[in-house]
Design a protein around this motif. Structure first.
Motif, PDB file in Angstrom:
ATOM      1  N   SER A 132       0.804  -1.218   0.000  1.00 15.09           N
ATOM      2  CA  SER A 132       0.000   0.000   0.000  1.00 15.09           C
ATOM      3  C   SER A 132       0.840   1.271   0.000  1.00 15.09           C
ATOM      4  O   SER A 132       0.291   2.370   0.057  1.00 15.09           O
ATOM      5  CB  SER A 132      -0.912   0.018   1.232  1.00 15.09           C
ATOM      6  N   SER A 133       2.166   1.146  -0.066  1.00 12.94           N
ATOM      7  CA  SER A 133       3.037   2.323  -0.017  1.00 12.94           C
ATOM      8  C   SER A 133       2.902   3.147  -1.288  1.00 12.94           C
ATOM      9  O   SER A 133       2.585   2.618  -2.362  1.00 12.94           O
ATOM     10  CB  SER A 133       4.493   1.883   0.164  1.00 12.94           C
ATOM     11  N   PRO A 134       3.130   4.459  -1.203  1.00 11.12           N
ATOM     12  CA  PRO A 134       3.037   5.306  -2.406  1.00 11.12           C
ATOM     13  C   PRO A 134       4.010   4.877  -3.500  1.00 11.12           C
ATOM     14  O   PRO A 134       3.703   5.007  -4.692  1.00 11.12           O
ATOM     15  CB  PRO A 134       3.373   6.704  -1.874  1.00 11.12           C
ATOM     16  N   GLU A 135       5.198   4.364  -3.114  1.00 12.90           N
ATOM     17  CA  GLU A 135       6.168   3.947  -4.123  1.00 12.90           C
ATOM     18  C   GLU A 135       5.636   2.786  -4.963  1.00 12.90           C
ATOM     19  O   GLU A 135       5.762   2.788  -6.194  1.00 12.90           O
ATOM     20  CB  GLU A 135       7.481   3.520  -3.454  1.00 12.90           C
ATOM     21  N   VAL A 136       5.014   1.819  -4.295  1.00 14.21           N
ATOM     22  CA  VAL A 136       4.462   0.678  -5.017  1.00 14.21           C
ATOM     23  C   VAL A 136       3.274   1.115  -5.875  1.00 14.21           C
ATOM     24  O   VAL A 136       3.126   0.689  -7.029  1.00 14.21           O
ATOM     25  CB  VAL A 136       4.062  -0.443  -4.047  1.00 14.21           C
ATOM     26  N   GLN A 137       2.419   1.972  -5.324  1.00 10.97           N
ATOM     27  CA  GLN A 137       1.262   2.441  -6.089  1.00 10.97           C
ATOM     28  C   GLN A 137       1.697   3.206  -7.332  1.00 10.97           C
ATOM     29  O   GLN A 137       1.098   3.055  -8.403  1.00 10.97           O
ATOM     30  CB  GLN A 137       0.379   3.330  -5.202  1.00 10.97           C
ATOM     31  N   GLU A 138       2.729   4.019  -7.198  1.00 15.23           N
ATOM     32  CA  GLU A 138       3.235   4.761  -8.349  1.00 15.23           C
ATOM     33  C   GLU A 138       3.842   3.811  -9.385  1.00 15.23           C
ATOM     34  O   GLU A 138       3.682   4.000 -10.593  1.00 15.23           O
ATOM     35  CB  GLU A 138       4.287   5.769  -7.881  1.00 15.23           C
ATOM     36  N   LEU A 139       4.525   2.789  -8.899  1.00 20.74           N
ATOM     37  CA  LEU A 139       5.115   1.802  -9.804  1.00 20.74           C
ATOM     38  C   LEU A 139       4.035   1.045 -10.574  1.00 20.74           C
ATOM     39  O   LEU A 139       4.163   0.804 -11.785  1.00 20.74           O
ATOM     40  CB  LEU A 139       5.983   0.837  -8.997  1.00 20.74           C
ATOM     41  N   VAL A 140       2.972   0.669  -9.878  1.00 14.34           N
ATOM     42  CA  VAL A 140       1.862  -0.016 -10.546  1.00 14.34           C
ATOM     43  C   VAL A 140       1.229   0.887 -11.585  1.00 14.34           C
ATOM     44  O   VAL A 140       0.950   0.478 -12.725  1.00 14.34           O
ATOM     45  CB  VAL A 140       0.826  -0.463  -9.499  1.00 14.34           C
ATOM     46  N   HIS A 141       0.998   2.136 -11.210  1.00 10.65           N
ATOM     47  CA  HIS A 141       0.377   3.079 -12.157  1.00 10.65           C
ATOM     48  C   HIS A 141       1.260   3.304 -13.378  1.00 10.65           C
ATOM     49  O   HIS A 141       0.767   3.384 -14.516  1.00 10.65           O
ATOM     50  CB  HIS A 141       0.118   4.410 -11.446  1.00 10.65           C
ATOM     51  N   LYS A 142       2.581   3.388 -13.165  1.00 10.04           N
ATOM     52  CA  LYS A 142       3.506   3.602 -14.272  1.00 10.04           C
ATOM     53  C   LYS A 142       3.410   2.487 -15.301  1.00 10.04           C
ATOM     54  O   LYS A 142       3.494   2.729 -16.516  1.00 10.04           O
ATOM     55  CB  LYS A 142       4.929   3.693 -13.717  1.00 10.04           C
ATOM     56  N   HIS A 143       3.231   1.254 -14.847  1.00 12.23           N
ATOM     57  CA  HIS A 143       3.131   0.131 -15.784  1.00 12.23           C
ATOM     58  C   HIS A 143       1.712  -0.025 -16.334  1.00 12.23           C
ATOM     59  O   HIS A 143       1.537  -0.488 -17.465  1.00 12.23           O
ATOM     60  CB  HIS A 143       3.557  -1.169 -15.093  1.00 12.23           C
ATOM     61  N   ALA A 144       0.710   0.343 -15.534  1.00  8.75           N
ATOM     62  CA  ALA A 144      -0.677   0.150 -15.976  1.00  8.75           C
ATOM     63  C   ALA A 144      -1.063   1.095 -17.101  1.00  8.75           C
ATOM     64  O   ALA A 144      -2.012   0.809 -17.846  1.00  8.75           O
ATOM     65  CB  ALA A 144      -1.634   0.319 -14.796  1.00  8.75           C
ATOM     66  N   ILE A 145      -0.375   2.219 -17.241  1.00  5.68           N
ATOM     67  CA  ILE A 145      -0.718   3.147 -18.326  1.00  5.68           C
ATOM     68  C   ILE A 145      -0.073   2.738 -19.640  1.00  5.68           C
ATOM     69  O   ILE A 145      -0.350   3.326 -20.683  1.00  5.68           O
ATOM     70  CB  ILE A 145      -0.298   4.590 -17.967  1.00  5.68           C
ATOM     71  N   GLN A 146       0.788   1.731 -19.608  1.00  7.98           N
ATOM     72  CA  GLN A 146       1.405   1.252 -20.849  1.00  7.98           C
ATOM     73  C   GLN A 146       0.488   0.253 -21.549  1.00  7.98           C
ATOM     74  O   GLN A 146      -0.218  -0.513 -20.896  1.00  7.98           O
ATOM     75  CB  GLN A 146       2.756   0.592 -20.548  1.00  7.98           C
ATOM     76  N   PRO A 147       0.475   0.245 -22.877  1.00  3.23           N
ATOM     77  CA  PRO A 147      -0.407  -0.685 -23.603  1.00  3.23           C
ATOM     78  C   PRO A 147       0.100  -2.116 -23.518  1.00  3.23           C
ATOM     79  O   PRO A 147       1.312  -2.366 -23.457  1.00  3.23           O
ATOM     80  CB  PRO A 147      -0.354  -0.161 -25.043  1.00  3.23           C
ATOM     81  N   GLN A 148      -0.832  -3.058 -23.526  1.00  3.98           N
ATOM     82  CA  GLN A 148      -0.493  -4.474 -23.548  1.00  3.98           C
ATOM     83  C   GLN A 148      -0.274  -4.932 -24.993  1.00  3.98           C
ATOM     84  O   GLN A 148      -0.832  -4.363 -25.921  1.00  3.98           O
ATOM     85  CB  GLN A 148      -1.609  -5.292 -22.896  1.00  3.98           C
ATOM     86  N   THR A 149       0.511  -5.967 -25.167  1.00  5.78           N
ATOM     87  CA  THR A 149       0.806  -6.511 -26.494  1.00  5.78           C
ATOM     88  C   THR A 149       0.128  -7.862 -26.639  1.00  5.78           C
ATOM     89  O   THR A 149       0.418  -8.793 -25.880  1.00  5.78           O
ATOM     90  CB  THR A 149       2.325  -6.683 -26.690  1.00  5.78           C
ATOM     91  N   SER A 150      -0.794  -7.963 -27.576  1.00  6.76           N
ATOM     92  CA  SER A 150      -1.530  -9.209 -27.757  1.00  6.76           C
ATOM     93  C   SER A 150      -0.769 -10.155 -28.686  1.00  6.76           C
ATOM     94  O   SER A 150       0.039  -9.724 -29.505  1.00  6.76           O
ATOM     95  CB  SER A 150      -2.925  -8.936 -28.323  1.00  6.76           C
ATOM     96  N   ALA A 151      -1.048 -11.431 -28.534  1.00  7.12           N
ATOM     97  CA  ALA A 151      -0.414 -12.462 -29.363  1.00  7.12           C
ATOM     98  C   ALA A 151      -1.491 -13.383 -29.915  1.00  7.12           C
ATOM     99  O   ALA A 151      -2.604 -13.435 -29.400  1.00  7.12           O
ATOM    100  CB  ALA A 151       0.600 -13.258 -28.552  1.00  7.12           C
ATOM    101  N   SER A 152      -1.167 -14.091 -30.956  1.00  3.83           N
ATOM    102  CA  SER A 152      -2.080 -15.074 -31.542  1.00  3.83           C
ATOM    103  C   SER A 152      -1.477 -16.465 -31.402  1.00  3.83           C
ATOM    104  O   SER A 152      -0.298 -16.624 -31.061  1.00  3.83           O
ATOM    105  CB  SER A 152      -2.348 -14.764 -33.012  1.00  3.83           C
ATOM    106  N   LEU A 153      -2.296 -17.470 -31.677  1.00  2.34           N
ATOM    107  CA  LEU A 153      -1.818 -18.848 -31.616  1.00  2.34           C
ATOM    108  C   LEU A 153      -0.670 -19.066 -32.596  1.00  2.34           C
ATOM    109  O   LEU A 153       0.344 -19.695 -32.268  1.00  2.34           O
ATOM    110  CB  LEU A 153      -2.975 -19.803 -31.914  1.00  2.34           C
ATOM    111  N   GLN A 154      -0.823 -18.530 -33.808  1.00  3.02           N
ATOM    112  CA  GLN A 154       0.225 -18.695 -34.816  1.00  3.02           C
ATOM    113  C   GLN A 154       1.501 -17.970 -34.410  1.00  3.02           C
ATOM    114  O   GLN A 154       2.610 -18.460 -34.640  1.00  3.02           O
ATOM    115  CB  GLN A 154      -0.267 -18.167 -36.178  1.00  3.02           C
TER     116      GLN A 154
END
Length: 571
Positions: A132-154
């Motif tokens: 619950s520390s601000p450092e961890v929350q900021e770290l989570v937010h920093k990664h959560a604003i980045q887009p995810q990369t999808s993959a396919s079976l092929q």
């Protein structure tokens, strides 16, 4: 002669360029243009003066003509001329370019290589920080604003075969000596990628393939975990359930573990092996998440049944999670769970996102860890290039019949027809989960509708496929009495079950570390059908159900043949 503003700008620009150039040296005397020449004779001086003045006038006339032509040609874009002139004035020092010497070039190259991510300092240890520390929350937010990369079976199959090794960056390739230890593996991989159509069995992953996959996962997994951590914090009502809070802590622990124990860029085989050990622990740690989340739904159901929560407070809520609402004694609405609990839209949308994302995370980690194991015929990681629906259905029938016989003492017969010889690329465990869920539901409905020791009508499974078909389709038909139309929407709810409350209570107390098992009862926590649909949709398929109340139910499983559909990643 009257000049337009554009012409004046061009003229000033050209004049500045002329003045900035060095003047030419004298042709033959070796003196500078600024040196005093020897005095010529008066006749030659006058003739020279007149010729030079006419020559100068002619030159300026040519310049004016050129400027006029230049202005006409560029009148449509005067801003580019002016801006280039302003840019030239604002950067006077750029006319002198510094050309480094060989020693300077080599020193700067070594300095940049020493500061590259592949040889960066060890990762920061975040694991000691409170979640619950601000450092961890900021770290989570920093990664959560980045887009995810999808993959396919092929994509997963081609990556496992090494067909994308040419896309690896040179900065993450191991040193020459380290690569030399695995030369035979790299060469074998090249031949596999060229002949994978002719020989699907040659699917052993080389060290470079593992390095490439590990690099992608090191970037992608923290982003996906951060998205789910934020989602677990914001879901209304459900976020306050103890089991859901445990799942959030689990995801945060795994998120911090990846960041704290592995470098940002995995560039050596030792780093790849260490990363694999970290992911093995995470994969095992998250094995019970399915049951834990179902336990959270059971806790929410119990809270509503006891009147501690109002289901209507959750409808359409999209804000941050808040504390459980305090309700006066006279405002308790016990009994609404039978109607409204299954219709809580925001909770259902959250669970859809969560389970789809969880399937994706486990597929990526499972594929990577499987690639590190000895090769299995026709498999690329967890993907079988020759998955046989007939064989999968047969195993699912055996498992469902075992569960039904254990519960009721008997099980209906199952008849399989259609394309029994066809194969296609798929994840066999996903298909087995889907078929086991449908078959055990059909067996249970058939036995309970017709009664114990009755002559049960057979359950029919049809496998349909054609060369021009978009999908492989599997239909499961039973005569188990069907589903009332009022319940058709609820069967896709993660919070709806027809099982006895005692069975539900026993299931939430049972902490199984696998996604599905024949040890579970025929009806339990109520997430079988929606999870099956999530598995089908993960690679572009679907699951639909049509029922005739008083007769039976038909279930249709759609699976894409080509496997080129990307993951439906939730935001």
């Amino acid at each position: 002669m009257t000049l337009s503003p554009v012409q004046w700008s061009c003229r000033r620009h050209l004049a500045r360029q002329i003045l900035a150039l060095p003047l030419p040296s004298a042709p033959s005397t070796g003196r500078s243009c600024f040196s005093s020449p020897s005095r010529p004779s008066s006749s030659s001086s006058s003739s020279s003066s007149s010729s030079s003045s006419s020559s100068a006038a002619s030159s300026w006339r040519n310049i004016n003509n050129n400027l006029a032509t230049m202005a006409k040609g560029m009148a449509a874009r005067p801003h580019s001329i002016i801006s280039s002139s302003v840019e030239t004035q604002s950067r006077p020092l750029q006319s002198k370019r510094f050309v480094p010497t060989t020693s300077q070039t080599s020193s700067s190259t070594s300095a940049s290589s020493s500061s590259s991510p592949s040889s960066s300092a060890p990762p920061i240890d975040y694991s000691s920080l409170p979640h619950s520390s601000p450092e961890v929350q900021e770290l989570v937010h920093k990664h959560a604003i980045q887009p995810q990369t999808s993959a396919s079976l092929q994509t997963l199959m081609k990556t496992g075969r090494g067909e994308f090794l040419h896309k690896m960056s040179d900065r993450i390739l191991p040193s020459h000596n380290e690569k030399g230890n695995h030369t035979n593996g790299t060469n074998g991989n090249t031949s596999n990628s060229n002949n994978n159509n002719a020989n699907d069995n040659a699917s052993e992953a080389t060290p470079l393939v593992l390095l490439q996959v590990a690099g992608f996962l090191r970037h992608e997994l923290p982003i996906r975990l951060a998205h789910r951590i934020q989602d677990l914090s914001r879901v209304p009502l459900l976020a306050q359930m103890p089991s859901v809070q445990q799942v959030k802590d689990l995801y945060t622990t795994s998120f911090l573990e990846i960041l704290s124990t592995t470098p940002k860029v995995i560039s050596t085989f030792d780093e790849e092996r260490n990363f694999a050990r970290v992911l093995e622990h995470i994969y095992e740690r998250h094995g019970s998440v399915l049951v834990q989340m179902a336990r959270g739904a059971f806790e929410l159901r119990a809270a509503i049944r006891e009147g501690a929560l109002l289901p209507g407070d959750d409808d359409g809520c999209e804000g941050e999670g808040s504390k459980l609402p305090a309700v006066e004694e006279g405002e308790l609405k016990a009994g609404r769970d039978a109607v409204e609990f299954e219709l809580m839209e925001s909770t259902h949308a959250f669970l859809d996102r969560f389970y789809i994302s969880r399937i994706g995370i486990r597929v990526l980690i499972g594929q990577y860890l499987s690639l590190r194991q000895p090769p299995v015929e026709s498999y690329v990681g967890i993907i079988c290039s020759r998955t046989s629906p007939y064989e999968i259905v047969k195993r699912a029938i055996d498992d469902a019949a075992f569960m039904c016989t254990r519960k009721y003492g008997d099980a209906p017969e199952v008849i399989i027809t259609g394309r029994l010889d066809m194969t296609f690329p798929y994840v066999p465990t996903h298909l087995h989960y889907i078929m086991l869920e449908l078959l055990k539901n059909s067996m249970r409905a058939t036995v309970e509708y017709h009664g114990i020791d009755a002559d049960y009508p057979p359950i029919k499974v049809v496998i349909a496929d054609g060369s021009d078909n978009e999908d492989v389709i599997i239909k499961v038909s039973d005569e188990g009495g069907g589903i009332p139309r009022s319940n058709m929407k609820r069967i896709w709810s993660y919070l709806f079950t027809t099982a006895d409350p005692e069975i539900q209570e026993g299931m939430v107390a049972f902490n199984e570390n696998v996604d599905h098992s024949i040890d579970s009862p025929l009806a339990g926590l109520g997430y079988g059908l929606p999870i099956s649909r999530s598995y089908a949709r993960y690679f572009g398929g679907d699951l639909s159900i049509m029922s005739m109340e008083g007769y039976g139910t038909d279930c249709f499983v759609y699976l894409t043949r080509l496997g080129n559909t990307r993951e439906p990643l939730p935001i």
